[in-house]
Design a protein around this motif. Structure first.
Motif, PDB file in Angstrom:
ATOM      1  N   ALA A   6       0.585  -1.222  -0.082  1.00  0.00           N
ATOM      2  CA  ALA A   6       0.042   0.047   0.131  1.00  0.00           C
ATOM      3  C   ALA A   6       0.730   1.371  -0.080  1.00  0.00           C
ATOM      4  N   ASP A   7       1.921   1.141   0.693  1.00  0.00           N
ATOM      5  CA  ASP A   7       2.762   2.484   0.518  1.00  0.00           C
ATOM      6  C   ASP A   7       3.421   2.545  -0.573  1.00  0.00           C
ATOM      7  N   LEU A   8       3.810   1.350  -1.414  1.00  0.00           N
ATOM      8  CA  LEU A   8       4.533   1.635  -2.546  1.00  0.00           C
ATOM      9  C   LEU A   8       3.612   2.359  -3.705  1.00  0.00           C
ATOM     10  N   LEU A   9       2.263   1.956  -3.575  1.00  0.00           N
ATOM     11  CA  LEU A   9       1.073   2.395  -4.469  1.00  0.00           C
ATOM     12  C   LEU A   9       1.082   3.985  -4.352  1.00  0.00           C
ATOM     13  N   LYS A  10       1.377   4.772  -3.336  1.00  0.00           N
ATOM     14  CA  LYS A  10       1.785   6.221  -3.168  1.00  0.00           C
ATOM     15  C   LYS A  10       2.702   6.877  -3.915  1.00  0.00           C
ATOM     16  N   LEU A  11       3.732   6.052  -4.353  1.00  0.00           N
ATOM     17  CA  LEU A  11       4.819   6.543  -4.953  1.00  0.00           C
ATOM     18  C   LEU A  11       4.620   7.236  -6.375  1.00  0.00           C
ATOM     19  N   PRO A  12       5.011   8.220  -6.956  1.00  0.00           N
ATOM     20  CA  PRO A  12       5.014   8.712  -8.332  1.00  0.00           C
ATOM     21  C   PRO A  12       4.805   7.910  -9.417  1.00  0.00           C
ATOM     22  N   CYS A  13       5.822   6.589  -9.159  1.00  0.00           N
ATOM     23  CA  CYS A  13       5.887   5.733 -10.028  1.00  0.00           C
ATOM     24  C   CYS A  13       4.719   4.912 -10.360  1.00  0.00           C
ATOM     25  N   LEU A  14       3.944   4.839  -9.305  1.00  0.00           N
ATOM     26  CA  LEU A  14       2.915   3.908  -9.200  1.00  0.00           C
ATOM     27  C   LEU A  14       1.409   4.481  -9.032  1.00  0.00           C
ATOM     28  N   ARG A  15       1.401   5.740  -8.997  1.00  0.00           N
ATOM     29  CA  ARG A  15       0.247   6.661  -8.590  1.00  0.00           C
ATOM     30  C   ARG A  15      -0.879   6.484  -9.839  1.00  0.00           C
ATOM     31  N   GLU A  16      -0.581   6.090 -11.031  1.00  0.00           N
ATOM     32  CA  GLU A  16      -1.458   5.962 -12.087  1.00  0.00           C
ATOM     33  C   GLU A  16      -1.828   4.308 -11.804  1.00  0.00           C
ATOM     34  N   ALA A  17      -1.293   3.502 -11.437  1.00  0.00           N
ATOM     35  CA  ALA A  17      -1.462   2.122 -11.458  1.00  0.00           C
ATOM     36  C   ALA A  17      -2.771   1.709 -10.574  1.00  0.00           C
ATOM     37  N   ARG A  18      -3.323   0.681 -10.932  1.00  0.00           N
ATOM     38  CA  ARG A  18      -4.583   0.318 -10.400  1.00  0.00           C
ATOM     39  C   ARG A  18      -4.409  -1.303  -9.926  1.00  0.00           C
ATOM     40  N   VAL A  19      -5.115  -1.605  -8.565  1.00  0.00           N
ATOM     41  CA  VAL A  19      -5.366  -2.876  -8.051  1.00  0.00           C
ATOM     42  C   VAL A  19      -6.307  -3.748  -8.609  1.00  0.00           C
ATOM     43  N   ALA A  20      -5.771  -4.624  -9.652  1.00  0.00           N
ATOM     44  CA  ALA A  20      -6.722  -5.414 -10.479  1.00  0.00           C
ATOM     45  C   ALA A  20      -7.485  -6.444  -9.306  1.00  0.00           C
ATOM     46  N   GLY A  21      -6.688  -6.961  -8.525  1.00  0.00           N
ATOM     47  CA  GLY A  21      -7.280  -8.015  -7.278  1.00  0.00           C
ATOM     48  C   GLY A  21      -6.249  -8.437  -6.028  1.00  0.00           C
ATOM     49  N   GLY A  22      -6.912  -8.997  -5.402  1.00  0.00           N
ATOM     50  CA  GLY A  22      -5.840  -9.136  -4.258  1.00  0.00           C
ATOM     51  C   GLY A  22      -5.869  -8.132  -3.298  1.00  0.00           C
ATOM     52  N   HIS A  23      -6.893  -7.334  -3.149  1.00  0.00           N
ATOM     53  CA  HIS A  23      -6.761  -6.093  -2.081  1.00  0.00           C
ATOM     54  C   HIS A  23      -6.530  -6.365  -0.811  1.00  0.00           C
ATOM     55  N   LYS A  24      -7.053  -7.874  -0.175  1.00  0.00           N
ATOM     56  CA  LYS A  24      -6.438  -7.865   1.177  1.00  0.00           C
ATOM     57  C   LYS A  24      -5.160  -7.983   1.518  1.00  0.00           C
ATOM     58  N   GLY A  25      -4.247  -8.171   0.468  1.00  0.00           N
ATOM     59  CA  GLY A  25      -2.673  -8.353   0.563  1.00  0.00           C
ATOM     60  C   GLY A  25      -2.215  -7.129   0.697  1.00  0.00           C
ATOM     61  N   LEU A  26      -2.652  -6.022   0.540  1.00  0.00           N
ATOM     62  CA  LEU A  26      -1.892  -4.490   0.417  1.00  0.00           C
ATOM     63  C   LEU A  26      -1.110  -4.262   1.673  1.00  0.00           C
ATOM     64  N   GLY A  27      -1.363  -5.057   2.741  1.00  0.00           N
ATOM     65  CA  GLY A  27      -0.654  -4.868   3.810  1.00  0.00           C
ATOM     66  C   GLY A  27       0.629  -5.642   3.935  1.00  0.00           C
ATOM     67  N   ARG A  28       0.878  -6.163   2.936  1.00  0.00           N
ATOM     68  CA  ARG A  28       1.980  -7.292   3.002  1.00  0.00           C
ATOM     69  C   ARG A  28       3.362  -6.281   2.932  1.00  0.00           C
TER      70      ARG A  28
END
Length: 541
Positions: A6-28
């Motif tokens: 979840a922290d990585l998804l806040k980075l500029p390089c991943l800001r436009e990415a989307r989580v297609a599946g496995g939302h429960k694992g974002l705390g990994r």
């Protein structure tokens, strides 16, 4: 602190990415990042994960599935292998260009596994692997520098490992990667060391260090490898666990270690791992959590409770079982192991949840709140009956309504410090309540304050001391057993003294006459109880 998906998804390089599946694992937890592109990535993944020496790295894996773009079955196999191997997430690039689309089966599998499947913006070539690799590693290193103590983060990673990968060797490898140094763990014999070389390719020359390292016992200092034209430096730190002889952790580096703080964290992680997971095959050891509770160490307690999935706030009952004095240490240790097994089996049968282990020669059981909380005393008495059936020479302490860990620690110390006197005061029962132990402590304090205080407290039984000596002993013995051991029950008193009930009744009538009141009359009865207890404790000491 530790970096999560979840922290990585806040980075500029991943800001436009989307989580297609496995939302429960974002705390990994994320420890690194790697690229998976190969002629047959499915075969590559299999060869890695089926290799016993493979160590999961909590990595984020970057791929375009270019060579399996039309093979959904292999895509699913790769995703499943990554999840089983303890990796953190999969980021797919160039969807719509090389990979036509993300198949619903892949998304459903990610949701089932709780494994994050992240899709970069589709139909675009202006996103590069190097951007996410650079920013991910930069974030990880910044996090490590900001909080150099990594015990909590490493425990999180260990809990995320599959059971078959949660081994001492793998934990040592994870620590080696974290310290970016080679680590060697020696047992007390200095034989069969566990080695985690860093980099892994250095394994051969690290093995060549061992004879020099152990020639005169382990010590910190320099080691010269003439064949390699290399000077290495060793730093030694002990690893002390509950159930294994002393071990030593050695860090091998090419530069002198300026601070041992990181190595001390590594030693603590190994100690916790061995005590919690590696104590016995197939069991979880709770000794570290129990130690942190009884030592009133709230930060460590919360950390371990999170690792073990235990709600410490719901624990308000403590049972303590301790071998009787006089047993040899070896016999006492064996008895504790037998008692612990019986207690755990009993808790399982009664659906009672909570950590249990051996601490300071005492079996400690914490009970979490359950719908059966009002029956805790009955459960404890039934467990004591089970132990008595086995003829185990133990004492049982029962503590309930413990509001916090500070109270738990005080109760444990009360049990440890006053158990011997409590057994003198209540010889007929190996089952001791918190109130009985507190009362024992008060009686000991009375005796410690001197003869004048003892005379004052024992004054209520003075009328019984002026009779014939034989009658005096009979009356005092009867009254002591009646109040201290039999809870003012005539039948129980007769049973304990091997007398007829009528004899007990006669003696109580005589006592009532000498005292001038019935022995069960309050508050006089309370004063008699205390006087008899102090006298019994004095005689027993």
């Amino acid at each position: 602190m530790s970096v999560t998906v979840a922290d990585l998804l806040k980075l500029p390089c991943l800001r436009e990415a989307r989580v297609a599946g496995g939302h429960k694992g974002l705390g990994r937890f994320v420890g690194s990042i790697s690229v998976l592109e190969y002629a047959d990535p499915g075969a590559l993944v299999d060869s890695f994960f089926e290799n016993p020496s493979f160590v999961p790295g909590s990595e984020v894996v970057v791929s375009g599935f270019i060579n399996i773009k039309d093979d959904v079955d292999t895509q699913c196999r790769v995703l499943k292998r990554l999840s089983e191997g303890g990796e953190a997430a999969l980021i797919l690039y160039y969807v719509g260009i090389y990979l036509p689309s993300i198949d619903k089966r892949l998304v459903d599998l990610a949701d089932t596994l709780g494994f994050p499947l992240i899709c970069m913006p589709e139909n675009r070539l202006d996103f590069r692997y190097s951007e996410v690799i650079t920013q991910t590693m930069e974030t990880i290193f910044m996090d490590q520098n900001k909080d150099p103590h990594f015990v909590s983060a490493m425990l999180e990673r260990i809990t995320q490992l599959p059971d078959n990968r949660r081994t001492l060797g793998n934990v040592l490898r994870m620590l080696s990667d974290r310290l970016r140094s080679s680590l060697i763990l020696f047992d007390h014999t200095l034989n069969h060391p566990e080695i985690a070389a860093w980099p892994i390719s250095a394994a051969e020359y690290i093995a060549n260090v061992l004879p020099e390292l152990t020639r005169e016992g382990l010590s910190s200092g320099s080691l010269v490898l003439s064949e390699e034209n290399l000077t290495l430096y060793s730093t030694v730190l002990p690893v002390l666990t509950d159930h294994t002889p002393k071990m030593n952790l050695v860090l091998i580096s090419e530069n002198p270690v300026q601070s041992t703080a990181a190595l001390e964290d590594a030693a603590e992680v190994l100690c916790l791992f061995i005590n919690i997971w590696n104590k016995k095959e197939g069991t979880i050891g709770y000794s570290e959590l129990i130690r942190s509770i009884l030592n009133d160490e709230p930060l460590k307690m919360r950390r371990l409770a999170d690792v073990l999935g235990i709600d410490v706030a719901s624990i308000h009952t403590m049972w303590l079982v301790r071998p009787e004095n006089g047993l040899k240490p070896t016999a006492s240790a064996q008895l504790n192991e037998q008692v612990l097994k019986i207690c755990r089996d009993f808790m399982q049968r009664q659906h009672l949840a909570g950590p249990s282990d051996i601490y300071d020669n005492t079996v400690v059981l914490f009970i979490q709140d359950t719908p059966l909380s009002l029956q805790m005393l009955a459960h404890a008495e039934n467990l004591m009956a089970c132990l008595e059936e086995e003829a185990f020479p133990v004492s049982f302490g029962f503590f309930t309504n413990q509001p916090d860990t500070s109270s738990v620690r005080k109760s444990f110390l009360l049990y440890q410090n006053h158990l011997k006197n409590a057994r003198i005061l209540y010889p007929a029962s190996a089952f001791l309540s918190q109130a009985e132990l507190s009362f024992t402590a008060d009686c000991a304090e009375t005796i410690a304050r001197g003869e004048a205080m003892v005379r004052q407290v024992t004054a209520p039984i003075e009328p019984l001391l002026h009779t014939d000596s034989t009658i005096q002993e009979d009356l005092l013995a009867t009254l002591s057993v009646y109040l201290l051991d039999a809870q003012a029950n005539v039948s129980r008193t007769a049973e304990l003294l091997y007398l007829q009930k009528n004899t007990v009744k006669y003696r109580l009538h005589k006592i009532n006459s000498l005292l001038g009141y019935r022995v069960t009359k309050m508050p006089e009865s309370n004063q008699l109880y205390t006087a008899l207890a102090v006298r019994r404790l004095l005689d027993g000491q």
